[in-house]
Scaffold this active site. Structure first.
Site, short mmCIF file in Angstrom:
data_model
loop_
_atom_site.label_atom_id
_atom_site.label_comp_id
_atom_site.label_asym_id
_atom_site.label_seq_id
_atom_site.Cartn_x
_atom_site.Cartn_y
_atom_site.Cartn_z
CE LYS A 116 5.36 59.45 -20.06
NZ LYS A 116 3.12 59.07 -20.96
CD GLU A 200 2.87 53.38 -15.81
OE1 GLU A 200 4.29 53.60 -15.89
OE2 GLU A 200 2.33 54.34 -15.31
CE LYS A 237 -0.88 68.26 -16.69
NZ LYS A 237 1.17 67.71 -16.83
CD GLU A 275 3.52 65.50 -15.20
OE1 GLU A 275 3.20 65.96 -16.30
OE2 GLU A 275 3.02 64.22 -16.39
NE ARG A 292 5.93 69.59 -23.06
CZ ARG A 292 4.71 69.38 -21.75
NH1 ARG A 292 5.24 70.46 -21.92
NH2 ARG A 292 4.06 68.59 -21.51
#
Ligand code: ADP
Ligand code: ADP
Ligand code: MG
Length: 446
Positions: A116, A200, A237, A275, A292
Site C-alpha cells: 500500500k 498518513e 464495510k 478507494e 480483485r
C-alpha cells in the site's frame, strides 16, 4: 480460449462465479476443504476436489494443492474471488508460469499495488491526489514521531501489507503514537507476516468512496461509477450504496477520470477498485487499490447492468471491452447490506452454527448473493459473512424502503445475525437523511 475455470474460493463469491461461468457455457471446478464438503459451491460446480483440512492455510491458501487440482481437472484458468489468494502475487505468478490464466491483473501489478505504501507513491506519480504522510515506509519509531509532528496529529499508522480493515490505528498525540507503533507492528507481523508500516494524516469524518474500473488487455479502460462504503465497523464495510450522496457531478466526473487515467498510466488490466477518501471540502485522496473483484460489486452491476464477473472472464480471455465510457449509463440507486453470523450484543462476536430454518427475501429489485441454505452448518473457520442483500430502486428513498422490507422478510433461524442491528441503522434519522461518514457506526454504537 477459456473453457474450464477453477474457482479458488468458497462461499457466496464462489457461487457467484460459478453462476457467471454457467451462463457463459464455461465448465467449473470447485475446490473445498474437508468442512466444506456440503457447501453450496461444492455442489453447484461441474467438478469438485477436496484440497485439504479446514484451516485456510491447509486448504484455500494451499497453493500446491490448488494447482494440483487445476492440473488434475484440466482447468485452463483460475478465478481467485476476493480474500484468500486473490491478492497474492506469487500465486498469480506461478499460475502464469504454469500456463494457467489467473483471472486478474498481472502478478507484477498485484505486487506493486498490494504494497500500500508503494501503491501510494505510484499513484502520486501518476497525478492522483494522495493523503499527506510518510514518503514510503517508516523505518523507526522516531521517524514516525518526526513525520507526525510535521503533518500534525491525528495521524494514522497503517500496515503496508494490510487488508480487511486490519493493521490500522489512529494516534491523537505523541504518547499514543509511541504506544500504537508497537501494537500495529506486532499486529501486522501476526496478520500479514510483514511488519512494514507507513503513516498518513487521519482525515476526519470522511466518506469512503471507491471507483470501479474495467480495463482490457488492449489499452481500453472505463469506470463504472462509485460506491459509497462509509458505513463501517472497525474499518470494515457493513452497508454500501451507489450513487454516493455527497458527490456532485463535477467531483464524480473528476474521480472517474482520475481513476481511468491512473489505470492506463500503470498499465493495469482486468477489474479493479480505486478507494478514495472524500473530505468535507469534497477533496478526494487515493487510499489503496484492490486488484480483485470486491464484496460490494453487485451494487454497481445493479445500476449499470454490467456483469463484472463475466467482464473479468472476458478480459482474461483476451477480448476487447464491448463498450466505451459513453455507453455506460447509470439507472437509479442500489444498496447492499452484509449479513454476518455475529452477535451485536456481544461486541459482534462471530456466531457460527447450524442454520435450522431459512427464508430469503425476493421480489422486484431484490437480489440475494449467498451460499447458505436451511440445514447448512456455518463453520467457525472462515469469514462470518452469510449473505449479501442487494436492492435496486429508482432513487435512494426507494432503495432504503426496499431494503427495510427485504430485511424484515429475512429469517435465519438457529444462529445470531446482525439483521436487527442493520434495521436499526436503516431507521436512524442521520442514515435516512444521508448524513453520515466513516465515523457514523462508532457514534451509533456509543
Ligand atoms: P472489499 O474491499 O471487497 O469490501 P473486504 O475488505 O471486506 O473487501 O475484504 C474481503 C475479504 O477479503 C474479507 O474476507 C477480508 O477478511 C479478506 N481480506 C481482504 N484483504 C485481506 C488481506 N490483505 N489479508 C487477508 N484477508 C484479506
Ligand atoms: P484495508 O486495506 O484494510 O481495506 P484501507 O486503507 O482501505 O484498508 O482503509 C480502511 C478504512 O480505514 C477506510 O475505508 C477508512 O474508513 C479508514 N481509513 C484509512 N485511512 C484513513 C485515513 N488516512 N484517514 C481516515 N480514515 C482512514
Ligand atoms: Mg480498503
Amino acid at each position: 480460449m477459456i473453457k474450464k475455470i477453477l474457482i479458488a474460493n468458497r462461499g457466496e463469491i464462489a457461487v457467484r462465479i460459478i453462476r457467471a461461468c454457467r451462463e457463459m457455457g464455461i465448465r467449473t471446478v470447485a475446490i473445498y476443504s474437508e468442512t466444506d464438503k456440503d457447501s453450496l459451491h461444492t455442489k453447484l460446480a461441474d467438478e469438485a476436489i477436496c484440497i485439504g483440512p479446514a484451516p485456510s492455510a491447509k486448504s484455500y491458501l494451499n497453493v500446491k494443492a490448488i494447482l494440483e487440482a487445476a492440473c488434475l481437472t484440466g482447468a485452463d484458468s483460475i478465478h481467485p474471488g476476493y480474500g484468500f489468494l486473490s491478492e497474492n502475487p506469487s500465486f498469480a505468478r506461478i499460475c502464469e508460469e504454469m500456463g494457467i490464466k489467473f483471472i486478474g491483473p498481472s502478478y507484477k501489478l498485484i505486487e506493486l499495488l498490494g504494497n500500500k505504501s508503494k501503491a501510494k507513491e505510484t499513484m502520486k506519480k501518476a497525478g492522483v491526489p494522495v493523503v499527506q504522510g510518510s514518503e514510503g515506509l517508516i523505518k523507526s519509531k522516531s521517524e514516525a514521531l518526526e513525520i507526525a509532528a510535521k503533518i500534525k496529529y491525528p495521524v494514522m499508522l497503517k500496515a503496508s501489507a494490510g487488508g480487511g480493515g486490519k493493521g490500522i490505528r489512529i494516534a491523537y498525540s505523541e504518547e499514543e503514537l509511541k504506544k500504537e507503533y508497537d501494537i500495529v507492528k506486532q499486529e501486522a507481523k501476526v496478520s500479514f507476516n510483514d511488519d512494514s508500516l507507513y503513516l498518513e494524516k487521519f482525515i476526519e469524518n470522511p466518506r469512503h468512496v471507491e471507483i470501479q474500473v474495467l480495463a482490457d488487455e488492449h489499452g481500453n479502460c472505463v469506470h463504472l461509477g462509485e460506491r459509497d462504503c462509509s458505513i463501517q465497523r472497525r474499518n470494515q464495510k457493513m452497508i454500501e450504496e451507489t450513487p454516493s450522496g455527497i458527490l456532485d457531478e463535477k467531483t464524480r466526473k473528476m474521480m472517474g477520470e482520475t481513476a481511468v487515467k491512473a489505470v492506463k498510466e500503470i498499465g493495469y488490466t482486468n477489474a479493479g477498485t480505486i478507494e478514495f477518501l472524500v473530505d468535507k471540502n469534497k477533496d478526494f485522496y487515493f487510499m489503496e487499490m484492490n486488484t480483485r473483484v470486491q464484496v460490494e460489486h453487485p451494487i454497481t452491476e445493479m445500476v449499470t447492468g454490467i456483469d463484472i464477473v463475466k467482464e473479468q472472464i472476458r478480459i482474461a480471455n483476451g477480448e476487447k471491452l464491448k463498450f466505451d465510457q459513453d455507453d455506460i449509463k447509470f439507472f437509479g440507486h442500489s444498496m447492499e447490506v452484509r449479513i454476518n453470523a455475529e452477535d451485536p450484543d456481544k461486541n459482534f462476536m462471530p456466531c457460527p452454527g447450524l442454520i435450522t430454518g431459512l427464508h430469503l427475501p425476493g421480489g422486484n429489485g431484490v437480489r440475494v448473493d449467498t451460499a447458505i441454505y436451511s440445514g447448512y452448518m456455518v463453520p467457525p473457520t472462515y469469514d462470518s459473512m452469510l449473505a449479501k442483500i442487494i436492492v435496486h430502486g429508482k432513487d435512494r428513498e426507494e432503495s432504503v424502503a426496499k431494503m427495510k422490507s427485504a430485511l424484515a422478510e429475512l429469517v435465519v433461524d438457529g444462529i445470531k445475525t446482525n439483521v436487527d442491528f442493520v434495521l436499526k441503522i436503516l431507521d436512524d434519522k442521520d442514515f435516512h437523511d444521508d448524513n453520515y461518514d466513516t465515523s457514523y457506526l462508532n457514534k451509533f454504537l456509543s
